[in-house]
Design a protein around this motif. Structure first.
Motif: not given
Length: 188
Positions: A50-51, A136-140, A142-143
């Protein structure tokens, strides 16, 4: 409930988490990333995907109040009743940790974020896993959060160890996050 619990995709995803893997799964509003909260290496890998900064902390979701009971036992009755009135559902609460959740879950916080999910697949995953899991949301970072499995694959490709079956619950907004001690809303 039993249908999703015995679904091969849910069983495979739970087994993957027990083996230290990182998975994706649907929640009430978006797709989430999950891992065994007791496995520092798995959580570290999830954060790297996820960074996401480790000090931010992560949410734990559960299938039932019984799965989060260790954090609820010392609470005053009025606080406990507040939690129970909002669960299961899209309500995440910051609850005193008391040293039960690892620092890689709590980040820089003295509390732990808990939710008892009403989503049938997410709840079945927690049951099949045997306790709370990371959510946790599935996104890098900031996306936009992934709204379907196709977007999850676009973001993470083959970096995930499993993708659970199912769809989101259709809610537009992620779960509300509130602090139990102060009543303050951190995410509407």
């Amino acid at each position: 409930m039993a249908g999703w619990l015995t679904h091969i995709g849910v069983q495979r995803a739970a087994m993957t988490m027990r083996a230290g893997g990182v998975i994706a799964y649907p929640t009430e509003s978006v797709w989430g990333l999950g891992a065994d909260p007791g496995n520092a290496e798995a959580v570290s890998r999830l954060l790297a995907l996820k960074h996401r900064a480790p000090e931010k902390g992560l949410i734990l979701i559960a299938a039932s109040v019984e799965q989060v009971e260790p954090w609820l036992a010392p609470l005053p009755d009025v606080q406990r009743e507040t939690l129970l009135a909002s669960w299961p559902g899209p309500n995440t609460w910051l609850v005193p940790n008391g040293g039960l959740a690892s620092p890689w879950v709590t980040g820089k916080h003295s509390s732990v974020a808990l939710r008892v999910t009403a989503h049938p697949v997410a709840a079945a995953l927690c049951r099949a896993f045997g306790g709370p899991i990371i959510s946790t949301s599935a996104n890098p970072q900031g996306r936009p959060a992934a709204k379907d499995a196709i977007q999850v694959r676009r973001y993470f490709g083959r970096q995930l160890d499993a993708i659970a079956p199912g769809r989101t619950g259709g809610r537009r907004q992620p779960s509300q996050i509130r602090d139990l001690a102060s009543g303050k809303t951190l995410r509407p």
